[in-house]
Design a protein around this motif. Structure first.
Motif, PDB file in Angstrom:
ATOM      1  N   GLY A  48       0.787  -1.225   0.000  1.00  0.00           N
ATOM      2  CA  GLY A  48       0.000   0.000   0.000  1.00  0.00           C
ATOM      3  C   GLY A  48       0.816   1.270   0.000  1.00  0.00           C
ATOM      4  N   LEU A  49       2.108   1.166  -0.290  1.00  0.00           N
ATOM      5  CA  LEU A  49       2.990   2.328  -0.295  1.00  0.00           C
ATOM      6  C   LEU A  49       4.033   2.159  -1.403  1.00  0.00           C
ATOM      7  CD1 LEU A  49       3.646   2.770   3.543  1.00  0.00           C
ATOM      8  CD2 LEU A  49       2.358   4.349   2.078  1.00  0.00           C
ATOM      9  N   PRO A  50       4.534   3.275  -1.951  1.00  0.00           N
ATOM     10  CA  PRO A  50       5.573   3.172  -2.987  1.00  0.00           C
ATOM     11  C   PRO A  50       6.908   2.766  -2.385  1.00  0.00           C
ATOM     12  CG  PRO A  50       5.184   5.469  -2.448  1.00  0.00           C
ATOM     13  CD  PRO A  50       4.135   4.674  -1.718  1.00  0.00           C
ATOM     14  N   LEU A  51       7.701   2.049  -3.182  1.00  0.00           N
ATOM     15  CA  LEU A  51       9.024   1.606  -2.753  1.00  0.00           C
ATOM     16  C   LEU A  51      10.144   2.363  -3.444  1.00  0.00           C
ATOM     17  CD1 LEU A  51       8.301  -2.217  -2.751  1.00  0.00           C
ATOM     18  CD2 LEU A  51       8.711  -0.784  -0.739  1.00  0.00           C
ATOM     19  N   PHE A  52       9.853   2.945  -4.612  1.00  0.00           N
ATOM     20  CA  PHE A  52      10.866   3.677  -5.363  1.00  0.00           C
ATOM     21  C   PHE A  52      10.247   4.896  -6.017  1.00  0.00           C
ATOM     22  CE2 PHE A  52      12.382  -0.713  -5.316  1.00  0.00           C
ATOM     23  CZ  PHE A  52      13.711  -0.554  -4.944  1.00  0.00           C
ATOM     24  N   THR A  53      11.060   5.901  -6.205  1.00  0.00           N
ATOM     25  CA  THR A  53      10.692   7.057  -7.029  1.00  0.00           C
ATOM     26  C   THR A  53      11.721   7.166  -8.140  1.00  0.00           C
ATOM     27  OG1 THR A  53      11.973   8.567  -5.629  1.00  0.00           O
ATOM     28  CG2 THR A  53       9.636   8.271  -5.093  1.00  0.00           C
ATOM     29  N   ARG A  54      11.305   7.648  -9.279  1.00  0.00           N
ATOM     30  CA  ARG A  54      12.209   7.776 -10.411  1.00  0.00           C
ATOM     31  C   ARG A  54      12.868   9.158 -10.407  1.00  0.00           C
ATOM     32  NH1 ARG A  54      12.169   3.720 -13.890  1.00  0.00           N
ATOM     33  NH2 ARG A  54      10.422   2.231 -13.870  1.00  0.00           N
ATOM     34  N   SER A  55      14.163   9.186 -10.754  1.00  0.00           N
ATOM     35  CA  SER A  55      14.913  10.429 -10.826  1.00  0.00           C
ATOM     36  C   SER A  55      15.795  10.368 -12.072  1.00  0.00           C
ATOM     37  CB  SER A  55      15.773  10.605  -9.573  1.00  0.00           C
ATOM     38  OG  SER A  55      16.832   9.663  -9.557  1.00  0.00           O
ATOM     39  N   PRO A  56      16.404  11.489 -12.451  1.00  0.00           N
ATOM     40  CA  PRO A  56      17.297  11.468 -13.619  1.00  0.00           C
ATOM     41  C   PRO A  56      18.437  10.474 -13.494  1.00  0.00           C
ATOM     42  CG  PRO A  56      16.752  13.731 -13.023  1.00  0.00           C
ATOM     43  CD  PRO A  56      16.209  12.856 -11.937  1.00  0.00           C
ATOM     44  N   THR A  57      18.803  10.123 -12.249  1.00  0.00           N
ATOM     45  CA  THR A  57      19.908   9.179 -12.054  1.00  0.00           C
ATOM     46  C   THR A  57      19.433   7.737 -11.881  1.00  0.00           C
ATOM     47  OG1 THR A  57      19.859   9.623  -9.668  1.00  0.00           O
ATOM     48  CG2 THR A  57      21.362  10.959 -11.020  1.00  0.00           C
ATOM     49  N   GLY A  58      18.100   7.523 -11.964  1.00  0.00           N
ATOM     50  CA  GLY A  58      17.576   6.171 -11.850  1.00  0.00           C
ATOM     51  C   GLY A  58      16.586   6.040 -10.706  1.00  0.00           C
ATOM     52  N   LEU A  59      16.440   4.830 -10.193  1.00  0.00           N
ATOM     53  CA  LEU A  59      15.502   4.580  -9.110  1.00  0.00           C
ATOM     54  C   LEU A  59      16.071   5.047  -7.778  1.00  0.00           C
ATOM     55  CD1 LEU A  59      14.193   0.982  -9.913  1.00  0.00           C
ATOM     56  CD2 LEU A  59      13.049   3.150 -10.354  1.00  0.00           C
ATOM     57  N   ARG A  60      15.212   5.692  -6.991  1.00  0.00           N
ATOM     58  CA  ARG A  60      15.605   6.095  -5.647  1.00  0.00           C
ATOM     59  C   ARG A  60      14.678   5.411  -4.653  1.00  0.00           C
ATOM     60  NH1 ARG A  60      16.340  12.459  -5.026  1.00  0.00           N
ATOM     61  NH2 ARG A  60      17.062  11.653  -3.001  1.00  0.00           N
ATOM     62  N   PRO A  61      15.216   4.612  -3.717  1.00  0.00           N
ATOM     63  CA  PRO A  61      14.363   3.919  -2.747  1.00  0.00           C
ATOM     64  C   PRO A  61      13.700   4.896  -1.795  1.00  0.00           C
ATOM     65  CG  PRO A  61      16.678   3.626  -2.193  1.00  0.00           C
ATOM     66  CD  PRO A  61      16.647   4.305  -3.533  1.00  0.00           C
ATOM     67  N   THR A  62      12.461   4.598  -1.453  1.00  0.00           N
ATOM     68  CA  THR A  62      11.752   5.399  -0.466  1.00  0.00           C
ATOM     69  C   THR A  62      12.216   5.001   0.934  1.00  0.00           C
ATOM     70  OG1 THR A  62       9.951   3.799  -0.307  1.00  0.00           O
ATOM     71  CG2 THR A  62       9.743   5.529  -1.980  1.00  0.00           C
ATOM     72  N   ASP A  63      11.743   5.738   1.929  1.00  0.00           N
ATOM     73  CA  ASP A  63      12.104   5.405   3.308  1.00  0.00           C
ATOM     74  C   ASP A  63      11.658   3.988   3.651  1.00  0.00           C
ATOM     75  OD1 ASP A  63      13.209   7.888   3.643  1.00  0.00           O
ATOM     76  OD2 ASP A  63      11.459   8.757   4.657  1.00  0.00           O
ATOM     77  N   LEU A  64      10.496   3.594   3.149  1.00  0.00           N
ATOM     78  CA  LEU A  64       9.996   2.243   3.429  1.00  0.00           C
ATOM     79  C   LEU A  64      10.941   1.188   2.872  1.00  0.00           C
ATOM     80  CD1 LEU A  64       7.884   0.208   4.350  1.00  0.00           C
ATOM     81  CD2 LEU A  64       6.681   0.568   2.173  1.00  0.00           C
TER      82      LEU A  64
END
Length: 304
Positions: A48-64
């Protein structure tokens, strides 16, 4: 949030966290990149929560995702340990034994000892992990460990083997070129081999008096094997186990009265593994082989 989550989804998350990308995780797991992406999406839906966000450098893990990381490593270690335990019957001398040791011990000392074990028990598969970190035996990151510090965790079977002496050495070629230091202060005029960001020898080096510190090192590497290679190449003066140095007649000890210390050596395993015959045989074989190595590295008694 679904509480019943397939372990394979967590396994994929662990691979993405370690690789830093979907493509890297796909190569590690032997899956296609779209499959890895679907696994992450399914896990995000279940949690029920995101695990990654996308950025110009690739995937960035969320706090979770970052918070789940240590638990994923524990789950992976437990799964690997279960696979090793199931690789043979407890009383059969066959299956897998995972041994961890420091870089130097694992690469320079253990190979002949493990080769002898293989001659005696050819059905045992040996996994050797080289790491200067103390692998967690309680989480079964490894079955048996050779450690240079006294174990502090409970529920471990530990045997003290003895102490290894560390001294300063240099290649004959280097000493012919640069001369031999007579006192510790002379080391400041030499090329010194040492650590970069951290020292696996810990306080043993920091407590020494004299001009030995990171700032004075001409060759810096956190890999003990890289330091040993530089020493053998004649780069400069560096620390080395007495037993290893004795194998090479070109390595000469310098300042033996001014620099030297002992590292305790232990063989350790989880006490629950005593029931496994192959684990106990490996434990005893390592203890015997390392004892012989330490005895052979002791200073010779001068003839009077």
């Amino acid at each position: 949030m679904s509480k019943d989550v397939d372990w394979s989804l967590y396994r994929t998350l662990r691979a993405v966290l370690r690789a830093g990308s979907l493509s890297g995780a796909a190569r590690t797991l032997g899956l296609s990149q779209p499959t890895v992406g679907r696994h992450i999406e399914q896990l995000e839906q279940a949690l029920g929560l995101p695990l990654f966000t996308r950025s110009p450098t690739g995937l960035r893990p969320t706090d979770l995702a970052r918070e789940l990381g240590p638990y994923l490593e524990t789950m992976a270690s437990a799964a690997a340990a279960a696979a090793r335990d199931a690789s043979a019957e407890a009383d059969e001398v066959a299956g897998v034994v995972r041994v961890t040791a420091s870089e130097i011990i694992g690469a320079e000392v253990l190979p002949p000892i493990l080769a002898e074990f293989n001659d005696l028990y050819p059905k045992v598969v040996v996994e050797l992990v080289l790491s200067n970190r103390a692998e967690d035996l309680l989480r079964r990151a490894a079955d048996i460990a050779v450690r240079m510090v006294r174990p502090t965790q409970g529920a471990l079977l530990a045997k003290r083997i003895g102490s290894l002496e560390i001294g300063l050495y240099a290649h004959r070629r280097y000493l012919q070129r640069r001369g031999t230091p007579a006192i510790m202060a002379d080391v400041a005029d030499h090329a010194v081999i040492g650590y970069d960001q951290e020292s696996s020898l810990g306080d043993s080096v920091d407590d020494l008096t004299g001009p030995v510190s990171r700032e004075t090192f001409t060759f810096r590497a956190d890999s003990d094997l890289a330091q040993l290679a530089a020493l053998r190449a004649g780069f400069g003066i560096g620390g080395c186990q007495v037993g290893i140095a004795r194998r090479d007649p070109n390595l000469v000890r310098v300042l033996p009265d001014a620099f030297g210390f002992q590292l305790e050596t232990w063989v350790v395993m989880h006490e629950d593994l005593k029931a496994s015959r192959r684990m106990r045989l490996m434990f005893d074989h390592l203890a015997e082989g390392l004892t012989a190595y330490i005895v052979g590295a002791q200073p010779e008694t001068p003839v009077r």
